[in-house]
Design a protein around this motif. Structure first.
Motif, short mmCIF file in Angstrom:
data_model
loop_
_atom_site.label_atom_id
_atom_site.label_comp_id
_atom_site.label_asym_id
_atom_site.label_seq_id
_atom_site.Cartn_x
_atom_site.Cartn_y
_atom_site.Cartn_z
N PHE A 31 -8.99 -0.54 -6.43
CA PHE A 31 -8.99 -1.88 -5.83
C PHE A 31 -8.37 -1.84 -4.45
O PHE A 31 -7.54 -0.98 -4.15
N CYS A 32 -8.82 -2.79 -3.62
CA CYS A 32 -8.52 -2.77 -2.18
C CYS A 32 -8.15 -4.15 -1.67
O CYS A 32 -8.48 -5.16 -2.27
N PHE A 33 -7.52 -4.14 -0.49
CA PHE A 33 -7.42 -5.36 0.30
C PHE A 33 -8.80 -5.70 0.89
O PHE A 33 -9.56 -4.77 1.19
N SER A 35 -9.35 -6.31 3.82
CA SER A 35 -9.43 -5.69 5.15
C SER A 35 -9.62 -4.18 5.09
O SER A 35 -9.70 -3.54 6.13
N CYS A 36 -9.67 -3.60 3.90
CA CYS A 36 -9.75 -2.13 3.78
C CYS A 36 -10.91 -1.58 4.61
O CYS A 36 -12.00 -2.13 4.60
N LYS A 37 -10.62 -0.50 5.35
CA LYS A 37 -11.64 0.07 6.23
C LYS A 37 -12.53 1.09 5.51
O LYS A 37 -13.36 1.74 6.15
N SER A 38 -12.34 1.25 4.20
CA SER A 38 -13.22 2.16 3.46
C SER A 38 -14.65 1.65 3.55
O SER A 38 -14.89 0.49 3.83
N LYS A 39 -15.57 2.57 3.28
CA LYS A 39 -17.00 2.22 3.29
C LYS A 39 -17.22 1.04 2.33
O LYS A 39 -16.70 1.01 1.23
N ALA A 62 -4.86 1.58 -7.30
CA ALA A 62 -4.76 1.14 -5.90
C ALA A 62 -5.45 2.15 -4.99
O ALA A 62 -5.31 3.36 -5.17
N CYS A 63 -6.21 1.64 -4.02
CA CYS A 63 -6.89 2.49 -3.04
C CYS A 63 -5.83 3.26 -2.23
O CYS A 63 -4.82 2.68 -1.82
N GLN A 64 -6.08 4.54 -1.97
CA GLN A 64 -5.12 5.37 -1.22
C GLN A 64 -5.08 4.95 0.25
O GLN A 64 -4.10 5.15 0.93
N ARG A 65 -6.19 4.39 0.69
CA ARG A 65 -6.31 4.10 2.11
C ARG A 65 -5.57 2.81 2.50
O ARG A 65 -4.72 2.81 3.37
N CYS A 66 -5.89 1.72 1.83
CA CYS A 66 -5.26 0.45 2.24
C CYS A 66 -3.99 0.16 1.42
O CYS A 66 -3.22 -0.72 1.78
N GLN A 67 -3.78 0.91 0.35
CA GLN A 67 -2.55 0.84 -0.44
C GLN A 67 -2.11 -0.59 -0.77
O GLN A 67 -1.00 -1.01 -0.42
ZN LIG Z 1 -8.88 0.32 0.22
#
Ligand SMILES: [Zn+2]
Length: 353
Positions: A31-33, A35-39, A62-67
């Motif tokens: 799961f992400c925010f 605003s997450c910049k993932s694809k 939790a997504c590693q990218r947007c945490q």
């Molecule tokens: Zn994310």
């Protein structure tokens, strides 16, 4: 809010919706925010949660990218308000109604009224009227350049919100965002031939490169610039990166290299960005006047604003504000002192080597 609003927020990476909801991707179970910049995921794979705990309870990681599990919530009401004010200022000709604005943010008329009341003690309609009035005043003053006038009205209108926000928060909205709310900055110090230098970076790139007389003074400058950020000494594992940048900086100042391409993480107004982007196109060893730059970016009367943008540069050398001088050929000001400006120009002219 409808699913359409949620989905639109995801496709636009709209940070105004962060903490309002989270989206889960069924195929990856993360799961992400918004605003997450993932694809962007496929829409059919998306599910929505109103909180981190709910997502985790459903077995999502939790997504590693947007945490989304790690970030603390900013004042989301304030973030929404700033978003709304920016929207209004973008439509300063008055084409936007309070209801349209509310709908575009997934709010009801009642909710947006409450938002404006809480922070600014005015209705959104009052605010829109105020912006229009400012725009009109300025347009009348500068009828020869309407686009410049509208740009200026953005500044004036901000003063309306600024005054009230300073009362409410002891902080301006721009400073709230520019102040680095929610970001981590690490820094390191070094010695150069121009004196003590402090470099600071986010995980995206360099956000601060300044010269100063003492370490203490430099650190104070950094904290003043980013009062809301989490500021820490560069962790050991990142030190080689910064050392490398410092090495490039010293090569540059020795006149051994004419390039200083470091990754940047810049927070700027649209106008500052236009000026700074242009500065980077001035060739090494050349100078231009404030007026020439104003002309080149299409705002010939804005030379003062150009000078302000130069003075507001946080990243010495990499954004080469030292290549801007006065129209009469004199040096003009420099945030880090005219002596340093002279030295850098001389280095670039190879007079020192
Ligand atoms: Zn994310």
């Amino acid at each position: 809010m409808t699913d359409d609003v949620y989905w639109h927020a995801i496709t636009e990476h709209d940070a105004a919706f962060d903490f309002q909801f989270y989206y889960g991707v069924k195929s990856t179970k993360t799961f992400c925010f918004p605003s997450c910049k993932s694809k962007a995921p496929l829409r059919k794979n998306v599910t929505y949660f109103s909180g981190v705990a709910l997502a985790q309870a459903d077995g999502y990681q939790a997504c590693q990218r947007c945490q989304p599990n790690k970030k603390t919530q900013q004042d989301t009401g304030l973030v929404k308000l700033i978003y709304a004010c920016n929207k209004i200022e973008q439509h300063s000709e008055g084409s936007l109604t309070a209801l349209q604005l509310a709908k575009s943010m997934g709010l009801t008329q009642f909710q947006i009224n409450r938002l404006f009341k809480k922070y600014l003690n005015v209705t959104p309609k009052n605010y829109i009227d105020q912006i229009q009035l400012n725009t009109l005043k300025i347009n009348l003053r500068n009828t020869d350049n309407v686009s410049h006038a509208i740009y200026q009205s953005g500044i004036e209108s901000s003063s309306v919100i600024y005054g009230r926000m300073i009362t409410h928060l002891a902080m301006t909205p721009k400073n709230y965002l520019k102040g680095g709310a929610g970001i981590k900055i690490s820094y390191a110090m070094g010695e150069t031939r121009l004196g003590q230098v402090l470099m600071a970076a986010t995980d995206k790139g360099l956000s601060f490169l300044q010269f100063g007389e003492s370490k203490h003074q430099l650190l104070a400058q950094l904290v003043t610039e980013y009062p809301n950020a989490e500021i820490m000494l560069m962790p050991e594992q990142s030190a080689p990166q910064l050392e490398h940048w410092l090495h490039l900086l010293n090569l540059y100042l020795a006149g051994c290299s004419n390039e200083l391409n470091l990754p940047l993480d810049i927070r700027a107004t649209a106008f500052q960005k236009r000026v700074w982007d242009f500065l980077k196109t001035i060739p090494y060893g050349e100078v231009m006047s404030y007026g020439e730059i104003a002309k080149a970016i299409g705002s010939p009367k804005a030379f003062r604003a150009v000078a302000n943008a130069c003075a507001g540069n946080n990243i010495a050398l990499v954004i080469p504000c030292h290549r801007v001088i006065r129209g009469d050929g004199s040096l003009g000001g420099y945030r880090w002192g005219e002596k340093r400006k002279r030295m850098i120009i001389d280095i670039e002219n190879k007079l020192n080597i």
